[in-house]
Design an enzyme around this catalytic site. Structure first.
Site, mmCIF file in Angstrom:
data_model
loop_
_atom_site.group_PDB
_atom_site.id
_atom_site.type_symbol
_atom_site.label_atom_id
_atom_site.label_comp_id
_atom_site.label_asym_id
_atom_site.label_seq_id
_atom_site.Cartn_x
_atom_site.Cartn_y
_atom_site.Cartn_z
ATOM 1 N N GLY A 29 -30.974 -21.367 -10.927
ATOM 2 C CA GLY A 29 -31.766 -21.899 -12.033
ATOM 3 C C GLY A 29 -33.233 -22.072 -11.716
ATOM 4 N N CYS A 238 -15.034 -9.164 -37.814
ATOM 5 C CA CYS A 238 -15.737 -7.884 -37.793
ATOM 6 C C CYS A 238 -15.132 -6.951 -38.845
ATOM 7 C CB CYS A 238 -15.632 -7.258 -36.402
ATOM 8 S SG CYS A 238 -16.314 -5.585 -36.325
ATOM 9 N N CYS A 241 -13.575 -3.782 -36.623
ATOM 10 C CA CYS A 241 -12.442 -3.913 -35.705
ATOM 11 C C CYS A 241 -11.607 -5.159 -35.984
ATOM 12 C CB CYS A 241 -12.919 -3.891 -34.260
ATOM 13 S SG CYS A 241 -13.673 -5.429 -33.724
ATOM 14 N N CYS A 263 -19.379 -6.286 -35.028
ATOM 15 C CA CYS A 263 -19.616 -6.795 -33.682
ATOM 16 C C CYS A 263 -20.982 -6.310 -33.200
ATOM 17 C CB CYS A 263 -18.563 -6.247 -32.713
ATOM 18 S SG CYS A 263 -16.909 -6.858 -32.997
ATOM 19 N N CYS A 269 -16.399 -3.330 -29.754
ATOM 20 C CA CYS A 269 -15.924 -2.963 -31.075
ATOM 21 C C CYS A 269 -15.239 -1.582 -31.032
ATOM 22 C CB CYS A 269 -17.093 -2.950 -32.052
ATOM 23 S SG CYS A 269 -16.598 -2.998 -33.779
#
Lengths: 286, 227, 252
Positions: A29, A238, A241, A263, A269
């Protein structure tokens, strides 16, 4: 091929970047400064990510590049071509197949595995920037863990919109220590940052910063007790899909208000459609 | 309660060639609990200067001022502040207050500084305002706009709102009508009855005769004149 | 009341060969308001910023609540600065975040010390706006939409929300209209009394210190020339400079 060093950058530069990467992995970080090079593409097109990728690539790697989840957008295509030409590495669009994935604004839906590296392109690495423009001061704030200001931003969101309206580049705290900007990924992806078996590297070319999450790093999205963090997405499945738990793009299909949700992760997808999953508009789209 | 010994004072005017003006030497007096002592002497003889020194407003040059056993000469500021807060009450001729603060809060302020709750402090303040015939419609207004007599009564109310063991009164009855003067005199009498030691300057001979047990002539403390 | 909250001994700050302030010593006791007056360049602002930790003195000691401030780690001093201390700037915009709402300005210190309940933070902000006489419906407005006096009151609310013990004020009424000043002074006086605040206030306005300060310190050319009870210093000044200062004030 031969007119370029492997992966474009010279060995000294790659060594310098690798040292920065090692330091970034050692302090999850923390933003490590590095001597960012001029790349043959403009700032904002992923120069930070490209330098990280160049420093990490080996001839055996299989590279995947996505932009907003898609393998076939301009940015993804040009970076992929760049490394095909300068490193000659194998490229792929399959998340499971790739050893190194460079991404802009998304984390793939398919869970990453041990041994994979995910490289993020970062425009502005400093999460405190918008509230405290002085770099000297933000560094001090990181040093002393003075992060009250991050919550000021979230407070403003709730005061103005009734909820935390920040929907991308949603700030996180890493291992209870550094507050980090996860790059402009949707906050839907935030939970995937935490405890990932893959190595996650973040590169900001213009700002000359590298930071990292080593595998299995604990990452928490900042929030309030009475306004907890929620990983939201469009409330749809979606249309191609049928997936109901993937991040969706809204696509306007005509000038009569027609629209569809698909997607944003094209590989995810496509693989689902290939496996026989069907969405609302699957027939038409096929 | 008030014990003054061999007190002296001079002013040095640094910006006027460093002129030194001795204004007091060998001042001595004492006031016992339950006693009211009046300071007399010609104008300019040093009555107000002496009062101000006892109040801690002027620095003493030498000698001793003891208030309820505490030495004032050379005392730390916070000693004087503490003394003024709980022990040493004071009614001056001038009202110095913030604009905007209502009269009732101006009067209640000494109690608030002692930690008395707002409601109780106001109640006690209102009692005094009522006794001193301040019209109720003025209680919520800032005294900066009041007449001289009304301002004087606000000052008096501030001085009597807390039962100070020691009270310094600088012309408390000046610019008051007969009825209000009578109220002030009875306030003084009540304070004496509860054992307060009072030192005052009263130009008004009638008032002086009514409340003072003894008089001290400050003329004897004035350098030059005494010689 | 047994020990000073702030104890300063022989404090000195130099700018090269020039003296910022030198040989400043005083004790501040709990609940006490200390005024520091002097003309521009007298070192009063330098002194204040040394006390508040914004500048590092070259010599001397500053002890807060028994702790050596100058020997403290910066983490600790900054933690103090946002919990037990407060600093009110002359210009409100130096002490406020102009880009975020009034509520967020007040709430920032609470969030900085770890409060994580939005409802509680907002309630505290509204409560404090009320205490400094800013209407609740202004809570989501930015300070840039406020008048100078309101900005200053907002800055005070932002500073006092964590219940500090020691407050540094740099000309808090400077640049405000006289009527606005009076309102602010009244407010400050009430807060000082009710919260038992210890205050160091720097100003060149003798009327402000007479109304607010228990004690007064007069500075000239970086040195303290006189200190004592406020009304005593103003009514019976001993030092040549103080006499000049007091006699220079226009009577109204």
């Amino acid at each position: 091929m031969s007119e370029y060093n492997f992966a474009y950058l010279d060995e000294q530069t790659k060594r310098m970047i690798r040292r920065a990467i090692l330091k970034a992995l050692a302090i999850p970080g923390y933003q490590v400064p590095f001597a960012s090079r001029e790349m043959p593409m403009p700032y904002g097109w992923g120069t930070g990510g490209v330098q990280l990728t160049a420093a990490c690539l080996t001839p055996d790697d299989r590279l995947k590049v996505i932009d907003q989840g898609a393998d076939d957008t301009t940015n993804a295509v040009s970076i992929r071509k760049f490394f095909q030409r300068t490193a000659g590495v194998t490229v792929t669009t399959a998340t499971t197949d790739a050893t190194l994935i460079q991404t802009r604004h998304r984390i793939p839906e398919t869970p990453l595995t041990q041994g994979q590296i995910l490289v993020y392109q970062v425009p502005i690495p400093e999460p405190l920037r918008f509230l405290e423009p002085r770099e000297t001061e933000t560094r001090k704030m990181h040093e002393l863990e003075e992060y009250g200001l991050m919550h000021v931003k979230l407070y403003e969101d709730i005061a103005r919109h009734g909820q935390i309206a920040t929907s991308y580049a949603y700030p996180v705290k890493v291992e209870g220590r550094y507050v980090m900007d996860p790059s402009p990924i949707p906050k839907f992806d935030n939970p995937k940052l935490s405890d990932s078996p893959a190595i996650q590297l973040f590169g900001a070319g213009r700002e000359q910063r590298i930071y990292a999450l080593p595998p299995h790093t604990h990452v928490v999205s900042l929030d309030f007790d009475d306004h907890p963090f929620r990983a939201t997405k469009a409330d749809h499945a979606c249309d191609l899909c049928g997936a109901d738990a993937s991040y969706l793009d809204e696509v306007v299909t005509d000038d009569a208000g027609g629209r569809m949700f698909v997607c944003s992760d094209t590989d995810f997808c496509t693989a689902r459609v290939a496996a026989g999953h069907k969405g609302r508009l699957a027939a038409e789209a096929a | 309660m008030i014990q003054v010994d061999n007190l002296s004072k001079s002013f040095t005017l640094h910006n006027q060639g460093g002129t030194v003006i001795p204004v007091m030497a060998g001042a001595a007096l004492h006031v016992d609990p339950g006693e009211c002592v009046g300071l007399v002497g010609q104008s300019g003889a040093g009555k107000s200067t002496l009062m101000r020194m006892i109040q801690g407003n002027y620095l003493a040059g030498g000698g001793s001022i003891r208030i309820a056993g505490t030495e004032l000469v050379g005392a730390a500021p916070r000693t004087v502040t503490a003394l003024r807060r709980g022990t040493l009450g004071h009614v001056s001729q001038f009202l110095r207050v913030l604009p905007r603060v209502p009269a009732v809060d101006v009067v209640a302020e000494p109690l608030r500084a002692l930690g008395v709750a707002q409601a109780l402090a106001r109640e006690r303040a209102e009692c005094l305002l009522w006794r001193l015939n301040i019209p109720r419609r003025l209680w919520g207004l800032s005294p900066t706009t009041f007449s001289g007599g009304e301002q004087q009564r606000i000052n008096i109310a501030r001085g009597f709102v807390h039962p100070y063991p020691v009270l310094l009164l600088d012309e408390p009855t000046a610019s008051l009508d007969a009825a209000n003067r009578q109220v002030v005199l009875s306030l003084i009498a009540e304070a004496k009855a509860r054992g307060a030691a009072i030192l005052g300057i009263f130009h008004d001979a009638e008032a002086r005769d009514a409340v003072c047990d003894r008089l001290v002539d400050v003329t004897g403390f004035t350098p030059g004149r005494a010689a | 009341m047994t020990a000073p909250i702030l104890s300063v001994q022989h404090l000195e700050r130099r700018y090269g060969a020039r003296i910022g302030c030198t040989d400043v010593s005083f004790d501040l006791w709990p609940g006490e308001v200390l005024g520091i007056v002097g003309e521009s360049g007298s070192g009063k602002s330098t002194l204040l910023s040394c006390l508040a930790g914004h500048q590092r003195p070259d010599a001397g000691t500053v002890t807060y609540d028994g702790r050596d401030v100058l020997a403290m780690a910066e983490t600790e001093r900054r933690r103090l600065a946002r919990t037990e201390w407060a600093y009110v700037h002359q210009h409100a915009r130096d002490g406020l975040r102009m880009g975020v709402s009034a509520g967020a300005n007040v709430g920032e210190r609470l969030m900085a010390v770890g409060q994580r309940h939005y409802g509680d933070i907002r309630a505290a902000a509204v409560d404090w706006l009320d205490r400094v006489e800013i209407a609740e419906d202004r809570v989501d407005d930015r300070p840039s939409a406020f008048s100078g006096g309101m900005q200053q009151r907002l800055q005070i609310a932002r500073n006092l929300v964590t219940g500090p013990r020691l407050v540094f004020m740099d000309e808090p009424t400077g640049g405000l209209d006289v009527s606005v000043q009076a309102r602010l002074l009244d407010l400050l006086r009430g807060l000082v009394r009710d919260m038992g605040l210890s205050v160091v206030i720097v100003t060149h306005d003798l009327a402000v210190v007479r109304l607010l300060a228990d004690r007064l310190m007069v500075m000239k050319s970086g040195r303290v020339v006189e200190q004592g009870l406020t009304d005593q210093v103003l009514d019976d000044p001993q030092h040549a400079y103080t006499q000049l200062l007091v006699s220079s004030v226009l009577q109204v």
